[in-house]
Scaffold this active site. Structure first.
Site, short mmCIF file in Angstrom:
data_model
loop_
_atom_site.label_atom_id
_atom_site.label_comp_id
_atom_site.label_asym_id
_atom_site.label_seq_id
_atom_site.Cartn_x
_atom_site.Cartn_y
_atom_site.Cartn_z
N TYR A 163 7.85 0.68 -2.57
CA TYR A 163 8.06 -0.24 -3.69
C TYR A 163 9.19 0.26 -4.58
O TYR A 163 9.39 1.47 -4.73
CB TYR A 163 6.78 -0.32 -4.54
N GLN A 203 6.39 -10.57 -8.73
CA GLN A 203 5.33 -10.57 -7.72
C GLN A 203 5.43 -9.32 -6.84
O GLN A 203 6.44 -9.08 -6.17
CB GLN A 203 5.36 -11.84 -6.85
N LEU A 204 4.34 -8.56 -6.89
CA LEU A 204 4.31 -7.29 -6.17
C LEU A 204 4.75 -7.46 -4.71
O LEU A 204 4.19 -8.29 -3.98
CB LEU A 204 2.89 -6.70 -6.21
N HIS A 205 5.74 -6.71 -4.33
CA HIS A 205 6.19 -6.78 -2.94
C HIS A 205 6.57 -5.40 -2.44
O HIS A 205 7.11 -4.59 -3.18
CB HIS A 205 7.36 -7.76 -2.78
N MET A 206 6.24 -5.17 -1.19
CA MET A 206 6.56 -3.89 -0.57
C MET A 206 7.75 -4.08 0.38
O MET A 206 7.78 -5.03 1.16
CB MET A 206 5.35 -3.39 0.22
#
Length: 745
Positions: free
Chosen positions: A635, A643-646
């Site tokens: 991350y 928006q949480l994104h990997m």
DNA sequence: GTTCTAGAAC
DNA sequence: GTTCTAGAAC
């Protein structure tokens, strides 16, 4: 100039019927000459008839038929060499600086030649003025000005720049001879190494070398012609040294008159073994014997012992013990003991001179120098430490600080020298290794109070650390890692360095406030922008419209060219601007308000694990298709998109979309949080570490493999396109790096 | 996140 | 003169 003889069949072995299929080394021929000197014609004449595969890299046409950049030339040349082709670098290459990167192309597996087309200025100008259809569009009167200006900067190439061979042509016949020589080269042929053609002396010739030439090739040099058989290479010159005693009145080195029985090499006295070949060299001062007052007898025993161990283990590298003063006791002790121990004098010798000017004054090329550092790793004090920091400019201090803030006695710290350092650009030093030895001086910190049991132990350790550091540099430079040769220690060091990273630059004012607020951490995952009274510091980051794209996909995923997989918890998509060959995003769908890593809490642990597992599956899929890839999953500490994104990104970073420092550092600094670490942190502490300091994104550009520093993005990209060094140890730990099974980093 | 571009750096 | 970065706009 006479025609040049070819060494056909460089290694003919009688009676050996079976012909080994031996691949000759590719050659990089760096052409040196003003516009109009005939560089392009030179190449064309050779390529037309040669049986060796040649590629002409022409900067005037490399950009789709138009003028391109040095970087494009470097990349293109590097590619051709990888395919085993030989290369002409068709650009003016008029000074050393312009040639520097090309001489390094391809490492030791590539022969480096320079061909100087040193025709009369008038010839160049009149040719340039006359031509009407030149590729570089350099025509007419403009040409005369350009040629004149360029020739003011002219610096003749010298063997010490790293060439195996230099051919200098000052007239048409010389040019034709050189064309004939190269045109006749088949794939397996080589040309003799050394300097060929008329000897040219010019203002910029290095003092030491000039004096050297004067001594053995007297008087007639300037403007006179030597044919190939008469010409001198420094190697040959060096051999004559012993039979030719120093001339009286030679005044280039202040200490010449004091030289009697000394066997030290000295400034201004390069020898064949010191200046020409591509042998990596570590120059080091005697540790602890100056200011730290360590006993000289004991110290010299330890130096010889440790040097002996090292030279037995390592080929194609050598060590040089350097001291500034001629009467140096430690040098003579070490020299005597090394002789007694029969240490190969090609691999180890002593040298009198200034360690910061070994090349420019001494003609001794040392890629790595050791610094007798202080425990704070700070400039100042006196002696070698002050001199090295001073000669390096501020970049050494910065680079050192990034790796560690202090050093224990017996330890060494390898610091790649940024290329903006004068020590790098002028002296060719690529790394400085700081070493701290034991202290016997009561006036200095951590005095061992004459405890030589401990003292000797620490001094041994210091030299071991130093030489192992050097061995690691060798292994990364050559891409040949010997498993047992001292890498383990340095891996630990590297981890320690990374763990010790701090003292970053201050936050940038403008953005700091947002980060701070965002960072202070919302306990609630539900965003409620209007009712946020509980904590005045808690702020909702204002996401611009462009930063909402991922959020919209998470809320309402639809089949789309970039979307690869839609699951209950996550969406997998290709990054629209991939920064590597493979670059995916694993997007959390779960909750509104889970915008970034700072929002993650213990209740998201399962989600994080799911994201990781899905990312891993995709990485493995791509590894099946191309096992040369390696991936990291992680991350951004502070993402640009909501928006949480990997990220799942291959470590080649081979992408036209990787354009700036921020792009690079967001994946190659502590700003990038490996998914495995995030999961561990969240499970232990309920939240993830976020490195939101902007300075991480502003860090100098370092190779993700060998950690070398590069001045700008194009140069970094050129470097990473060919760097094969193993990945740093910390990436190999804890499965941070995902690569094909059975394939080491 | 990218694009555009002024001006710094070379 | 060209290359490269970095800040602003979007």
């Amino acid at each position: 100039m006479e025609p040049i003889e070819l060494d056909r069949n460089p290694n003919p072995s009688e009676g050996q019927e079976q012909v080994e299929v031996e691949k000759g080394k590719p050659i990089v021929v760096i052409l040196v000459g003003a516009p109009g000197s005939g560089k392009s014609t030179f190449c064309d004449d050779i390529i037309r008839v040669s049986t060796r595969p040649w590629v002409r890299i022409c900067q005037d046409t490399i950009g789709n038929g138009k003028a391109g950049t040095r970087t494009q030339c470097l990349m293109s040349a590097s590619g051709a060499l990888r395919e085993g082709k030989s290369v002409f670098i068709d650009r003016c290459n008029i000074d050393r600086e312009q040639r520097l990167d090309f001489v390094r192309l391809g490492g030791p597996e590539v022969e480096k030649h320079a061909v100087v087309l040193d025709l009369p200025v008038q010839t160049c100008i009149s040719r340039s003025v006359k031509r009407t259809n030149h590729e570089g569009n350099l025509e007419g009167e403009k040409a005369a000005k350009v040629v004149n200006k360029m020739l003011q900067k002219k610096e003749y190439p010298k063997l010490v720049e790293g060439y195996d061979r230099i051919t200098c042509c000052q007239d048409e016949k010389g040019v034709q001879d050189a064309i004939n020589a190269y045109a006749a080269l088949g794939s397996l042929d080589t040309l003799p190494t050394g300097y060929f053609g008329p000897r040219v002396l010019e203002g910029k010739v290095q003092l030491g070398i000039e004096r050297f030439f004067k001594k053995v090739v007297p008087a007639q040099l300037k403007g006179s012609e030597l044919n190939a058989h008469e010409s001198y290479s420094l190697n040959q010159v060096a051999k004559e040294k012993d039979s030719s005693p120093l001339q009286q009145g030679d005044s280039c080195t202040p200490s010449n008159h004091a030289r009697k029985d000394s066997q030290d090499h000295e400034m201004g006295m390069p020898t064949g073994a010191t200046a020409l070949d591509g042998v990596s060299t570590l120059a080091f001062p005697s540790i602890s014997t100056a200011d730290f007052q360590f006993n000289l007898e004991k110290a010299s025993d330890i130096i010889v012992e440790k040097v002996g161990d090292f030279v037995n283990k390592v080929d194609n590298a050598r060590l040089v013990l350097v001291d500034l003063s001629h009467g140096s006791k430690i040098l003579s002790l070490v020299r005597t003991k090394a002789e007694k121990k029969k240490i190969d004098s090609k691999k180890f010798f002593t040298f009198v001179g200034d360690i910061t000017r070994l090349f420019t004054i001494g003609g001794l090329r040392c890629h790595v120098i050791a610094n007798a550092a202080n425990w704070r790793l700070k400039p100042g004090g006196g002696g070698v430490n002050a001199a090295i920091f001073k000669a390096s400019g501020p970049s050494l201090e910065t680079a050192t600080k990034e790796r560690a803030v202090s050093l224990d006695p017996g330890k060494a710290l390898v610091v790649p020298l940024p290329s903006d350092s004068p020590l790098f650009s002028k002296e060719g030093v690529t790394h400085v290794i700081h070493v701290l030895g034991p202290n016997m001086n009561p006036q200095r910190p951590n005095c061992l109070d004459n405890d030589y049991v401990e003292g000797c132990k620490v001094l041994r350790e210091a030299y071991s650390s130093l030489f192992e550091g050097f061995a690691t540099i060798l292994s990364t430079q050559r891409g040949l890692v010997k498993e047992s040769d001292g890498n383990s220690l340095n891996s630990q060091d590297q981890k320690a360095k990374r763990d010790g990273l701090h003292e970053w630059k201050k936050n940038k004012k403008s953005k700091g406030s947002i980060k701070e607020l965002q960072h202070s951490g919302s306990q609630s995952n539900k965003r409620n922008d209007n009712q946020d009274h509980t904590d005045s510091r808690r702020a909702t980051r204002a996401w611009s419209s462009w930063a909402q794209a991922l959020y919209h996909i998470a809320i309402n995923p639809e089949p789309h060219e970039h979307v690869l997989q839609i699951l209950d918890d996550v969406v997998v998509l290709n990054d629209v601007y991939p920064k590597a060959k493979r670059h995916l995003l694993v997007l959390a769908r779960a909750e509104e308000g889970l915008d970034c890593l700072a929002d993650v809490r213990a209740q998201h642990l399962q989600l994080l694990k799911t994201m990781h597992a899905i990312g891993l599956k995709w990485a493995e899929k791509y590894l099946n298709e191309n096992e040369s890839l390696a991936f990291r999953l992680g991350y951004h500490s502070v993402p640009s998109m909501r928006q949480l994104h990997m990220h799942v990104i291959s470590q080649d970073f081979d992408s036209k979309h990787l354009k700036n420092k921020k792009h690079w550092n967001s994946f190659n600094s502590p700003f990038f949080r490996d998914s495995v670490d995030v999961i561990e942190e969240v499970s232990k502490h309920g939240k993830a570490t976020v490195k939101d300091d902007d300075s991480f994104l502003d860090m100098e550009l370092r190779c993700n493999r060998c950690q070398s520093a590069h001045p700008n993005i194009p140069r970094l990209k050129t470097h990473i396109s060919s760097c094969q060094a193993p990945f740093p140890a910390n990436l190999l730990e804890n499965n941070r790096l995902v690569f094909a099974s059975g394939k080491e980093g």
